[in-house]
Design an enzyme around this catalytic site. Structure first.
Site, PDB file in Angstrom:
ATOM      1  N   TYR A 107       0.846  -1.197   0.000  1.00  9.99           N
ATOM      2  CA  TYR A 107       0.000   0.000   0.000  1.00  9.99           C
ATOM      3  C   TYR A 107       0.879   1.243   0.000  1.00  9.99           C
ATOM      4  O   TYR A 107       1.658   1.474   0.918  1.00  9.99           O
ATOM      5  CB  TYR A 107      -0.931   0.028   1.217  1.00  9.99           C
ATOM      6  CG  TYR A 107      -2.018  -1.019   1.204  1.00  9.99           C
ATOM      7  CD1 TYR A 107      -2.385  -1.673   0.029  1.00  9.99           C
ATOM      8  CD2 TYR A 107      -2.707  -1.340   2.368  1.00  9.99           C
ATOM      9  CE1 TYR A 107      -3.394  -2.621   0.028  1.00  9.99           C
ATOM     10  CE2 TYR A 107      -3.715  -2.284   2.372  1.00  9.99           C
ATOM     11  CZ  TYR A 107      -4.055  -2.929   1.200  1.00  9.99           C
ATOM     12  OH  TYR A 107      -5.056  -3.862   1.208  1.00  9.99           O
TER      13      TYR A 107
ATOM     14  N   LEU B 168     -18.421  -1.253  -0.172  1.00 12.16           N
ATOM     15  CA  LEU B 168     -19.227  -0.249  -0.870  1.00 12.16           C
ATOM     16  C   LEU B 168     -18.944  -0.247  -2.369  1.00 12.16           C
ATOM     17  O   LEU B 168     -19.277   0.706  -3.073  1.00 12.16           O
ATOM     18  CB  LEU B 168     -18.969   1.142  -0.286  1.00 12.16           C
ATOM     19  CG  LEU B 168     -19.441   1.335   1.157  1.00 12.16           C
ATOM     20  CD1 LEU B 168     -19.046   2.722   1.675  1.00 12.16           C
ATOM     21  CD2 LEU B 168     -20.947   1.151   1.262  1.00 12.16           C
TER      22      LEU B 168
ATOM     23  N   GLY C  32     -17.150   2.642  -3.819  1.00  8.59           N
ATOM     24  CA  GLY C  32     -17.911   3.882  -3.691  1.00  8.59           C
ATOM     25  C   GLY C  32     -19.213   3.914  -4.453  1.00  8.59           C
ATOM     26  O   GLY C  32     -20.012   4.848  -4.283  1.00  8.59           O
TER      27      GLY C  32
ATOM     28  N   VAL D 195     -11.967  12.082   7.463  1.00 11.34           N
ATOM     29  CA  VAL D 195     -12.638  11.746   8.717  1.00 11.34           C
ATOM     30  C   VAL D 195     -14.144  11.665   8.494  1.00 11.34           C
ATOM     31  O   VAL D 195     -14.827  10.802   9.058  1.00 11.34           O
ATOM     32  CB  VAL D 195     -12.304  12.786   9.806  1.00 11.34           C
ATOM     33  CG1 VAL D 195     -13.157  12.550  11.058  1.00 11.34           C
ATOM     34  CG2 VAL D 195     -10.822  12.732  10.157  1.00 11.34           C
TER      35      VAL D 195
ATOM     36  N   GLN E  39     -15.711  10.654   5.838  1.00  8.58           N
ATOM     37  CA  GLN E  39     -16.039   9.361   5.243  1.00  8.58           C
ATOM     38  C   GLN E  39     -16.020   8.261   6.298  1.00  8.58           C
ATOM     39  O   GLN E  39     -16.882   7.365   6.295  1.00  8.58           O
ATOM     40  CB  GLN E  39     -15.048   9.031   4.123  1.00  8.58           C
ATOM     41  CG  GLN E  39     -15.257   9.843   2.860  1.00  8.58           C
ATOM     42  CD  GLN E  39     -14.274   9.455   1.760  1.00  8.58           C
ATOM     43  OE1 GLN E  39     -13.320   8.710   1.998  1.00  8.58           O
ATOM     44  NE2 GLN E  39     -14.498   9.966   0.567  1.00  8.58           N
ATOM     45  N   LEU E  40     -15.060   8.300   7.200  1.00 12.83           N
ATOM     46  CA  LEU E  40     -15.016   7.306   8.268  1.00 12.83           C
ATOM     47  C   LEU E  40     -16.265   7.398   9.138  1.00 12.83           C
ATOM     48  O   LEU E  40     -16.877   6.381   9.475  1.00 12.83           O
ATOM     49  CB  LEU E  40     -13.772   7.500   9.127  1.00 12.83           C
ATOM     50  CG  LEU E  40     -13.692   6.571  10.339  1.00 12.83           C
ATOM     51  CD1 LEU E  40     -13.576   5.111   9.913  1.00 12.83           C
ATOM     52  CD2 LEU E  40     -12.527   6.956  11.243  1.00 12.83           C
TER      53      LEU E  40
END
Length: 325
Positions: free
Chosen positions: A36, A193, A196, A268, A270-271
């Site tokens: 990553y 998801l 997205g 943040v 999105q979290l």
């Protein structure tokens, strides 16, 4: 996977803020990989742990091997003994720790005997560098054989599998879920998801919203079948006074074999949106309605057996958690 690269992921400061918000919410499982961001993800995590050393024993920390860290070196990737031993030491150095709680084979390596990979992982467990081992993106036949070899030879057992799994990608419900149930393996879905697509920001009129995901991973899902699903997800979300994303994540989380769902975030906000799914419990009727919209076409003999009343898909009860990637 987003940590350490502001070009499409999150810069170091944002990555740290995401991590702190996750920990404050009670999270304790972190999933990363050596590849990553070319190692930057592990370095960001290592820097944070270095400043907060007391957190290490509370955290379940997992990383992965197999993807090449140097394309010019044919020995830099794969699941052979030389590569694994190089990769574990490099990952531990970047993470600033002397052990991993969970070490994943990132993907199946067709060029390396399964026995070589397993015996090397067993050596790492016996040496104390790794607590448990898992398999990501590995065919069901290889998972079954590796789990059996480990059992018969007294090597470190396979603890879990990682699979792409969401309302639009459910083919794991056939062979891979069957293997997991038979061997008692944990199942950790990634991309819950669908890159997205199931956040609700895509619709029939806007196929490229701001912050759209990458390339073919998104394009393959932008079909009328998906938009019909999104319509129902929006209805269910309105019933629960929540978001489409929270409902889509809750559906994954409530599947019987899912032990922990990997969520990724670039911000943040999105979290926080992802963590909202923990407050959503779908009814049996809602789950059944969503199931029916995306029933997967499974490989033979799934449909043949189903015609004779033998279920091809697994269980109906659920327990769950969320792991941060």
């Amino acid at each position: 996977m987003t940590f350490g690269d502001p070009s499409w992921g999150a810069d170091d400061e944002t990555s740290t803020a995401i991590l702190e918000r996750y920990l404050d919410a009670g999270g304790n499982f972190i999933d990363t990989a050596n590849a990553y961001m070319g190692g930057r993800s592990e370095e960001v995590l290592g820097a944070y742990l270095g400043k907060n050393p007391r957190l290490r024993d509370r955290l379940v920390l997992g990383s992965k091997f197999a993807l090449s860290m140097d394309p010019s070196d044919p020995n830099s990737g794969g699941a052979g003994r030389k590569a694994i031993r190089q990769h574990i030491d490099a990952s531990l150095r970047r993470l600033g720790t002397d052990y991993l709680d969970l070490y994943w084979q990132h993907n199946w390596d067709r060029h390396t005997p399964l026995e070589e990979t397993l015996s090397t992982l067993d050596d790492l467990v016996r040496a104390g560098k790794v607590r448990y081992v898992g398999l990501s993106d590995t065919p069901a036949w290889a998972v079954a054989r590796m789990a059996t070899l480990a059992e018969w030879r007294g090597w470190a057992s396979i603890a879990a599998i990682q699979v792409e799994y969401n309302l639009l990608e459910r083919t794991s419900e056939g062979e891979l879920f069957g293997v997991a149930e038979e061997f008692g393996l944990g199942v950790m879905p990634w991309s819950p998801l669908a890159n997205g697509v199931l956040t609700g920001k895509y619709n029939r009129e806007n196929l490229a919203p701001e912050g759209a995901g990458r390339g073919p991973f998104v394009g393959r899902h932008l079909t009328e079948r998906t938009f019909a699903l999104l319509d129902v997800l929006a209805e269910v979300a309105a019933t629960h006074a929540t978001t489409v994303a929270a409902v889509a994540l809750a559906w994954v989380r409530q599947q019987s074999l899912v032990t922990s769902t990997i969520v990724g975030a670039r911000t943040v906000a999105q979290l926080d949106a992802n963590l909202a799914s923990l407050r959503v419990e779908l009814s049996d009727l809602e789950r059944s309605r969503l199931d029916g919209l995306t029933t997967p076409d499974l490989n033979f003999p799934a449909e043949f057996l189903r015609a004779f009343g033998v279920p091809a898909q697994q269980g109906t009860t659920s327990i769950n958690g969320i792991a941060a990637r």
